[in-house]
Design a protein around this motif. Structure first.
Motif, PDB file in Angstrom:
ATOM      1  N   ARG A 183      44.162 -39.636  29.415  1.00  0.00           N
ATOM      2  CA  ARG A 183      43.605 -38.645  30.331  1.00  0.00           C
ATOM      3  C   ARG A 183      43.300 -37.303  29.672  1.00  0.00           C
ATOM      4  NH1 ARG A 183      46.518 -42.192  32.899  1.00  0.00           N
ATOM      5  NH2 ARG A 183      46.218 -42.636  35.113  1.00  0.00           N
ATOM      6  N   GLN A 184      43.562 -37.179  28.369  1.00  0.00           N
ATOM      7  CA  GLN A 184      43.401 -35.875  27.742  1.00  0.00           C
ATOM      8  C   GLN A 184      41.940 -35.421  27.684  1.00  0.00           C
ATOM      9  OE1 GLN A 184      44.600 -35.715  23.629  1.00  0.00           O
ATOM     10  NE2 GLN A 184      43.893 -37.792  23.204  1.00  0.00           N
ATOM     11  N   ASP A 185      40.984 -36.372  27.840  1.00  0.00           N
ATOM     12  CA  ASP A 185      39.588 -35.966  27.863  1.00  0.00           C
ATOM     13  C   ASP A 185      39.261 -35.105  29.081  1.00  0.00           C
ATOM     14  OD1 ASP A 185      40.039 -38.585  29.202  1.00  0.00           O
ATOM     15  OD2 ASP A 185      37.973 -38.270  29.854  1.00  0.00           O
ATOM     16  N   LEU A 186      40.119 -35.128  30.119  1.00  0.00           N
ATOM     17  CA  LEU A 186      39.883 -34.302  31.297  1.00  0.00           C
ATOM     18  C   LEU A 186      39.962 -32.813  30.959  1.00  0.00           C
ATOM     19  CD1 LEU A 186      41.981 -36.266  33.955  1.00  0.00           C
ATOM     20  CD2 LEU A 186      39.494 -36.162  33.770  1.00  0.00           C
ATOM     21  N   LEU A 187      40.650 -32.481  29.875  1.00  0.00           N
ATOM     22  CA  LEU A 187      40.781 -31.074  29.476  1.00  0.00           C
ATOM     23  C   LEU A 187      39.755 -30.688  28.423  1.00  0.00           C
ATOM     24  CD1 LEU A 187      44.659 -30.690  29.420  1.00  0.00           C
ATOM     25  CD2 LEU A 187      43.055 -30.402  31.292  1.00  0.00           C
ATOM     26  N   GLY A 188      38.799 -31.568  28.151  1.00  0.00           N
ATOM     27  CA  GLY A 188      37.640 -31.226  27.347  1.00  0.00           C
ATOM     28  C   GLY A 188      37.922 -30.667  25.976  1.00  0.00           C
ATOM     29  N   GLY A 189      38.849 -31.236  25.233  1.00  0.00           N
ATOM     30  CA  GLY A 189      39.103 -30.777  23.874  1.00  0.00           C
ATOM     31  C   GLY A 189      40.103 -29.645  23.771  1.00  0.00           C
ATOM     32  N   SER A 190      40.614 -29.124  24.904  1.00  0.00           N
ATOM     33  CA  SER A 190      41.591 -28.037  24.856  1.00  0.00           C
ATOM     34  C   SER A 190      43.006 -28.543  24.651  1.00  0.00           C
ATOM     35  CB  SER A 190      41.524 -27.218  26.150  1.00  0.00           C
ATOM     36  OG  SER A 190      40.249 -26.624  26.308  1.00  0.00           O
ATOM     37  N   LEU A 191      43.177 -29.848  24.651  1.00  0.00           N
ATOM     38  CA  LEU A 191      44.495 -30.449  24.444  1.00  0.00           C
ATOM     39  C   LEU A 191      44.423 -31.414  23.274  1.00  0.00           C
ATOM     40  CD1 LEU A 191      47.434 -31.091  25.359  1.00  0.00           C
ATOM     41  CD2 LEU A 191      46.456 -32.857  26.832  1.00  0.00           C
ATOM     42  N   SER A 192      45.381 -31.319  22.370  1.00  0.00           N
ATOM     43  CA  SER A 192      45.465 -32.219  21.225  1.00  0.00           C
ATOM     44  C   SER A 192      46.864 -32.828  21.201  1.00  0.00           C
ATOM     45  CB  SER A 192      45.194 -31.457  19.921  1.00  0.00           C
ATOM     46  OG  SER A 192      45.414 -32.272  18.806  1.00  0.00           O
ATOM     47  N   VAL A 193      46.928 -34.158  21.302  1.00  0.00           N
ATOM     48  CA  VAL A 193      48.205 -34.866  21.335  1.00  0.00           C
ATOM     49  C   VAL A 193      48.314 -35.745  20.098  1.00  0.00           C
ATOM     50  CG1 VAL A 193      49.690 -36.436  22.616  1.00  0.00           C
ATOM     51  CG2 VAL A 193      48.175 -34.876  23.852  1.00  0.00           C
ATOM     52  N   ASP A 194      49.338 -35.529  19.303  1.00  0.00           N
ATOM     53  CA  ASP A 194      49.657 -36.392  18.179  1.00  0.00           C
ATOM     54  C   ASP A 194      50.927 -37.168  18.513  1.00  0.00           C
ATOM     55  OD1 ASP A 194      47.512 -35.421  16.792  1.00  0.00           O
ATOM     56  OD2 ASP A 194      48.661 -33.931  15.681  1.00  0.00           O
ATOM     57  N   VAL A 195      51.042 -38.361  17.939  1.00  0.00           N
ATOM     58  CA  VAL A 195      52.151 -39.252  18.279  1.00  0.00           C
ATOM     59  C   VAL A 195      52.890 -39.662  17.017  1.00  0.00           C
ATOM     60  CG1 VAL A 195      52.804 -41.455  19.328  1.00  0.00           C
ATOM     61  CG2 VAL A 195      50.936 -40.123  20.314  1.00  0.00           C
ATOM     62  N   LEU A 196      54.197 -39.625  17.087  1.00  0.00           N
ATOM     63  CA  LEU A 196      55.060 -40.208  16.064  1.00  0.00           C
ATOM     64  C   LEU A 196      55.825 -41.340  16.721  1.00  0.00           C
ATOM     65  CD1 LEU A 196      56.595 -37.222  14.052  1.00  0.00           C
ATOM     66  CD2 LEU A 196      54.931 -38.887  13.265  1.00  0.00           C
ATOM     67  N   GLU A 197      55.604 -42.556  16.226  1.00  0.00           N
ATOM     68  CA  GLU A 197      56.289 -43.717  16.784  1.00  0.00           C
ATOM     69  C   GLU A 197      57.651 -43.883  16.118  1.00  0.00           C
ATOM     70  OE1 GLU A 197      55.495 -45.909  19.080  1.00  0.00           O
ATOM     71  OE2 GLU A 197      53.365 -45.637  19.508  1.00  0.00           O
ATOM     72  N   ARG A 198      58.713 -43.744  16.893  1.00  0.00           N
ATOM     73  CA  ARG A 198      60.079 -44.015  16.446  1.00  0.00           C
ATOM     74  C   ARG A 198      60.400 -43.360  15.101  1.00  0.00           C
ATOM     75  NH1 ARG A 198      61.267 -49.940  16.273  1.00  0.00           N
ATOM     76  NH2 ARG A 198      59.402 -50.027  15.029  1.00  0.00           N
ATOM     77  N   PRO A 199      60.288 -42.047  15.012  1.00  0.00           N
ATOM     78  CA  PRO A 199      60.507 -41.403  13.711  1.00  0.00           C
ATOM     79  C   PRO A 199      61.988 -41.125  13.456  1.00  0.00           C
ATOM     80  CG  PRO A 199      59.937 -39.756  15.322  1.00  0.00           C
ATOM     81  CD  PRO A 199      59.951 -41.076  16.067  1.00  0.00           C
ATOM     82  N   SER A 200      62.283 -40.879  12.214  1.00  0.00           N
ATOM     83  CA  SER A 200      63.593 -40.365  11.847  1.00  0.00           C
ATOM     84  C   SER A 200      63.565 -38.842  11.961  1.00  0.00           C
ATOM     85  CB  SER A 200      63.944 -40.780  10.425  1.00  0.00           C
ATOM     86  OG  SER A 200      63.021 -40.183   9.502  1.00  0.00           O
ATOM     87  N   PHE A 201      64.752 -38.239  11.858  1.00  0.00           N
ATOM     88  CA  PHE A 201      64.832 -36.779  11.909  1.00  0.00           C
ATOM     89  C   PHE A 201      64.063 -36.167  10.738  1.00  0.00           C
ATOM     90  CE2 PHE A 201      66.757 -32.677  11.087  1.00  0.00           C
ATOM     91  CZ  PHE A 201      66.861 -32.121  12.363  1.00  0.00           C
ATOM     92  N   ASP A 202      64.157 -36.781   9.570  1.00  0.00           N
ATOM     93  CA  ASP A 202      63.451 -36.257   8.398  1.00  0.00           C
ATOM     94  C   ASP A 202      61.934 -36.380   8.564  1.00  0.00           C
ATOM     95  OD1 ASP A 202      65.845 -35.658   7.204  1.00  0.00           O
ATOM     96  OD2 ASP A 202      65.992 -37.577   6.146  1.00  0.00           O
ATOM     97  N   ALA A 203      61.483 -37.482   9.182  1.00  0.00           N
ATOM     98  CA  ALA A 203      60.042 -37.635   9.409  1.00  0.00           C
ATOM     99  C   ALA A 203      59.529 -36.559  10.354  1.00  0.00           C
ATOM    100  CB  ALA A 203      59.740 -39.027   9.968  1.00  0.00           C
ATOM    101  N   LEU A 204      60.311 -36.230  11.382  1.00  0.00           N
ATOM    102  CA  LEU A 204      59.929 -35.148  12.291  1.00  0.00           C
ATOM    103  C   LEU A 204      59.883 -33.817  11.556  1.00  0.00           C
ATOM    104  CD1 LEU A 204      59.391 -33.970  15.115  1.00  0.00           C
ATOM    105  CD2 LEU A 204      61.877 -33.929  15.466  1.00  0.00           C
TER     106      LEU A 204
END
Length: 962
Positions: A183-204
């Motif tokens: 649904r982020q296209d509803l905000l027309g580029g004003s929202l950017s979502v990145d995802v980390l799948e199951r990361p470790s603390f060091d990866a974060l």
């Protein structure tokens, strides 16, 4: 400026203060008075049950345990209001509460006080709770500090973390991030979502450092699906080493649970000036333990200097929570404070209260789930880009429209496109698939037909494409029994041309497989091989290495022997395929009651599934549920044009992570499922009008794509039988839309539809039953009509490709139509309709050449030549069969020349010359000229310059003679 109403609790006494403006001295509205908790453990457990389990319970249990939930919520809210302000609050307090933008701050060091559901606060003479006012409600352990300034940015940047700790037991993996990204296209580029799948603390840690170094730090850290537990020892990121501790569960490099202390997480966020943490929970927790982990964790985060924590205090419907999050982000981008933005997100949940339940769509009041804890007000400075699109309609209306009508059909040029309007559920299967690919590299998805194997693989591919760890190559190949080249060579050729370009076709066959293995070893590749059960079965000859299944098994063995390959393989099949050897197998199961709520979409009657004796639908084939829901929705008057269906994929109960070879299996009843689907298809078919029944039967003659354009061409042709003319007289576009609403068709791309092959076979069986002895005649007449229509379409597309007029659109249409057109060409050749066959094959050959499907083209050409040469050799050149033969051989020769197989190309040219030189010289002159030019080119490539000059002279002479 809005007024701020501060309710301060200390040692069992509450007092109420009013701060008219930020920084001003507050005045006392109510002196200290005794306070007692108005809701006990049983009340809190009832509230938890209502929010989390109410939609999953049968209707009789809902009515028995909580009759009139709206009244119950208001009663609780009024009791909370009275506990704070008394039965008769003074007039100035009532006047302050009546102001729409009054901010309500609840300040207390007592965790039990802050754990109360204060969002329910309801003034007796008001129409809705106080927490829904734009001013909002904030919980704080102490007096709030001034707001922390945030740097200006072009967009709101969110880093979402998704994980599923194994300690959650049987709790389902519930996240809303995937829905937010949809649904982020509803905000027309004003929202950017990145995802980390199951990361470790060091990866974060590394991810946040990299974002800061690039000058694009994040504003929000969203821990979605994370769990907060106690009793962990030792803790890797905390000085404490034993006793009870409330932790945020991360993962280590081995993907085992790794608890992280709130202090360590807050230190990480403070280092990079992240102002907001959103913590979604996997479980609501028991009522008596709510204060012990919710308030304690937020206390430790806020004590470590974090400005604010938005806590999803209970597990709620992921779609509803996603829309609440989008509303929150929208208000933050517009400049609202976090307290006010949270209030707007609750208001959206309050106004859009329809939720799918197990037996009906119900009104479900889960707006109190977002709870805001903070010690400083937060507002962001988002400078929206001038090129960014902002919707003209209100966001609330956009969300409602999308929920009712589904997303737009996928782009036909996308290899990862889905044929379903939406994909819901399957969270635990997506997690297991990701884990298996990471640890094993190759996974086989198997299960009943139409259970969602392909959709699950494509959904996983689309999700990782949206993350920062997106692979370099996405490769998708679907095996199909109707395809001429249903072989591994065709799959390797298609994937190789996508990855390496057109030159891949010129490699020797053994080098092609080696090149693909090197690609899988050295590059991040996701290769999906769909429907491998369509490959021809193994023969008894164990020494035959050219069989498709043996080639696939050998390729998997070579893949397993690679050293730490970066590529990944997903295979799908209806069977476990023991001939594949050692491979991680995921079996997809049938429906369960918990997953039904995500399969139901808005619309009248879609929740009445257990009616009419169909209770077993809840545990059977998902396609049966899909058709049954659509049929009931139409019978009870679903709005025209509304798409209340969702993907036929579904969720099954989450199971703890298990080691390979030790997987639990749920019992299956394939015979019952098949009978159930057959019964539901028959009932859905009989609910259609007579014209629509006949049209649906006619559409089963198409292989994969239903194109209204083909039916319009058919209506303009003369000589069609009466029943075909009758079908062409009805409104085609409206009829196809009604068949889509009935569940028989799914959108393939704008204006095109598709019908599942197994559903098509069942409808064809109903056609045979409906027509009786005339079935064979009707089928033959229908195929003749469709062959003629596709011949017209083929000629039109071939002209566009030759003239380069809208060539891209023509190739896109051919990429969708090629299977149906191939079937029509094969039928035309078998009936000796050579003119129609050539019109279709000319367009298909051009498409196969440009798409790299040379194996498919060569196999079709060999099949056609075998039929044409069945007599004493090639047919005469001055006949329709001869024209088709010359085209087929000429197309094959061109491919041989491009791939560098000059000897084979010379042999083909010799056959053509033998045929042309025995025919009419003047009529064949132009064709001879072309063949002579080909021989000249071949001679030049082989180093025979004198022969090349001689062939060129013959070419000029043939043109002059003609």
């Amino acid at each position: 400026m809005p007024a701020r109403l501060i309710v301060h609790e200390e040692e069992g006494l509450v007092r109420t203060l009013l701060q008219e403006a930020p920084g001003s001295h507050p005045t006392i509205l109510l002196p200290p008075r005794p306070f007692h908790l108005p809701m006990g453990p049983h009340d809190l457990e009832d509230l938890r049950w209502y929010i989390e389990d109410y939609p999953l319970a049968p209707r009789y249990l809902r009515d028995k345990r909580m009759p009139g939930p709206d009244a119950r919520l208001k009663t609780w809210g009024e009791a909370l209001f009275t506990s704070l302000f008394g039965n008769e609050p003074p007039g100035d307090l009532r006047e302050t509460l009546a102001r729409e933008h009054t901010e309500l701050y609840l300040v207390s060091g007592d965790e039990r006080f802050r754990a109360m559901p204060w969002e329910l606060l309801w003034q007796p003479d008001c129409s809705r709770p106080l927490a829904l006012n734009p001013g909002g409600l904030l919980r704080a352990p102490r007096a709030t500090c001034p707001a922390r300034p945030c740097p200006r940015a072009d967009s709101l940047r969110v880093l979402a973390i998704m994980a599923h700790p194994s300690g959650m037991g049987g709790n389902p993996f519930h996240t809303c991030t995937r829905e937010v990204m949809d649904r982020q296209d509803l905000l027309g580029g004003s929202l950017s979502v990145d995802v980390l799948e199951r990361p470790s603390f060091d990866a974060l840690d590394q991810k946040l450092r990299k974002a800061r170094q690039q000058g694009r730090p994040y504003h929000v850290l969203h821990l979605d699906g994370q769990a907060v537990f106690g009793s962990f020892a030792p803790m890797p990121h905390s000085a404490e080493s034993q006793g009870w501790h409330d932790q945020v569960v991360m993962e280590n490099d081995s993907r085992d649970d790794a608890p992280c202390s709130p202090e360590a997480l807050a230190a990480l966020m403070n280092r990079d000036s992240l102002p907001l943490l959103i913590l979604s929970t996997c479980r609501g927790g028991p009522a008596e333990g709510a204060a012990s982990w919710e308030a304690l964790v937020t206390d430790r985060l806020l004590d470590s200097g974090l400005p604010g924590v938005l806590l999803m205090s209970h597990r709620a419907h992921p779609t509803a929570m996603a829309e609440a999050m989008i509303t929150l982000y929208d208000r933050l981008i517009r400049g609202d404070t976090l307290t006010s933005a949270t209030a707007f997100s609750r208001l959206h949940l309050f106004e859009s209260s329809s939720r799918p339940a197990i037996d009906a769509h119900i009104r479900h009041m889960d707006w109190m789930v977002p709870t805001l804890h903070g010690q400083a007000e937060i507002s962001l400075d988002i400078r929206q880009s001038s090129t960014g699109f902002r919707p003209t309609v209100p966001l609330h209306d956009s969300l409602r429209s999308r929920r009712l009508h589904g997303t737009e059909p996928p782009d036909a040029s996308d290899p990862l496109r889905s044929s379903q309007p939406r994909f819901l559920g399957r969270h635990s299967q997506l997690l297991e698939l990701d884990w298996a690919l990471g640890s094993r590299g190759a996974v086989l998805l198997h299960g009943k037909p139409c259970i969602g194997k392909t959709e699950l693989a494509l959904r996983h591919a689309r999700m990782i494409r949206q993350t920062t760890s997106s692979p370099e190559y996405f490769l998708f190949h679907r095996f199909h029994s109707l395809a001429a080249s249903n072989t591994m060579e065709a799959a390797i050729q298609h994937a190789g041309r996508t990855a390496f370009g057109p030159d891949f076709a010129s490699l020797p066959e053994d080098h092609k497989l080696q090149s693909m293995l090197e690609l899988l070893e050295n590059h991040r590749v996701l290769w999906i091989l769909d429907d491998i059960d369509s490959l021809p079965p193994l023969s008894g000859n164990t020494e035959s290495t050219g069989e498709p299944r043996r080639m696939l098994a050998s390729m998997l063995e070579a893949f397993r022997n690679l050293h730490a390959p970066k590529g990944r393989l997903i295979l799908t099949s209806t069977e476990p395929e023991p001939w594949l050897g050692q491979i991680y197998r995921m079996e997809l199961q049938g429906l369960d009651p918990r997953s039904c709520q995500e399969l139901l979409g808005p619309g009248p009657g879609t929740g009445l599934l257990p009616s009419h004796g169909d209770d077993d639908l809840l545990s059977g084939n998902p396609l049966a549920l899909h058709l049954h829901a659509c049929t009931l929705g139409r019978q009870l008057g679903a709005p025209s044009g509304g798409d209340h269906r969702v993907s036929i994929s579904h969720d099954t109960p989450a199971v703890p992570r298990q080691k390979p070879g030790n997987k639990a299996r749920l019992p299956q009843e394939p015979d019952k499922s098949s009978m159930q689907l057959q019964r539901v298809v028959r009932a859905a078919f009989q609910s259609l009008s007579d014209d629509h029944q006949q049209l649906l039967c006619f559409l089963t003659l198409l292989s994969d794509t239903v194109d209204p354009g083909v039916l319009e061409i058919l209506s303009g042709l003369d000589g069609n039988p009466p029943w075909v003319r009758k079908l062409c007289a009805i409104p085609i576009a409206d009829s196809l839309q009604q068949l889509r609403e009935a569940g028989f068709l799914s959108p393939l791309s704008p204006g095109l539809y598709t019908m599942l092959p197994r559903l098509s076979r069942r409808v064809r069986a109903l056609w045979k039953l409906r027509s009786g002895p005339s079935f064979q005649n009707e089928q033959e007449q229908g195929m003749l009509a469709l062959v003629r229509a596709h011949a017209v379409l083929g000629s039109f597309l071939f002209q566009r490709l030759q003239k380069q007029e809208s060539a891209a659109a023509a190739l896109t249409l051919l990429s969708l139509e090629w299977l149906s057109m191939s079937r029509m060409a094969a039928h035309a050749i078998s009936r000796s309709w050579f003119v129609e066959a050539q019109s279709i094959l000319q367009a298909l050959d051009n498409f196969w050449m440009q798409s790299g499907a040379w194996a498919e083209a060569d196999t079709w050409m060999q099949r056609a030549r075998k039929t044409l040469e069945a007599g004493d050799g090639p047919p005469p050149s001055n006949t329709e069969a001869g024209d088709l033969w010359l085209f087929l051989v000429g197309a094959q020769t061109g491919r041989l020349m491009i791939s560098g197989q000059t000897d084979a190309a010379r042999e083909q040219c010799a056959m053509v010359l033998e045929l042309l030189e025995t025919g009419p010289a003047r009529e064949n002159a132009s064709r001879l000229s072309v063949v002579y030019k080909q021989l000249a080119w071949i001679s030049q490539r082989q180093g025979r310059k004198d022969d090349a000059v001689s062939w060129l002279e013959k070419s000029r002479a043939a043109l002059q003679k003609g």
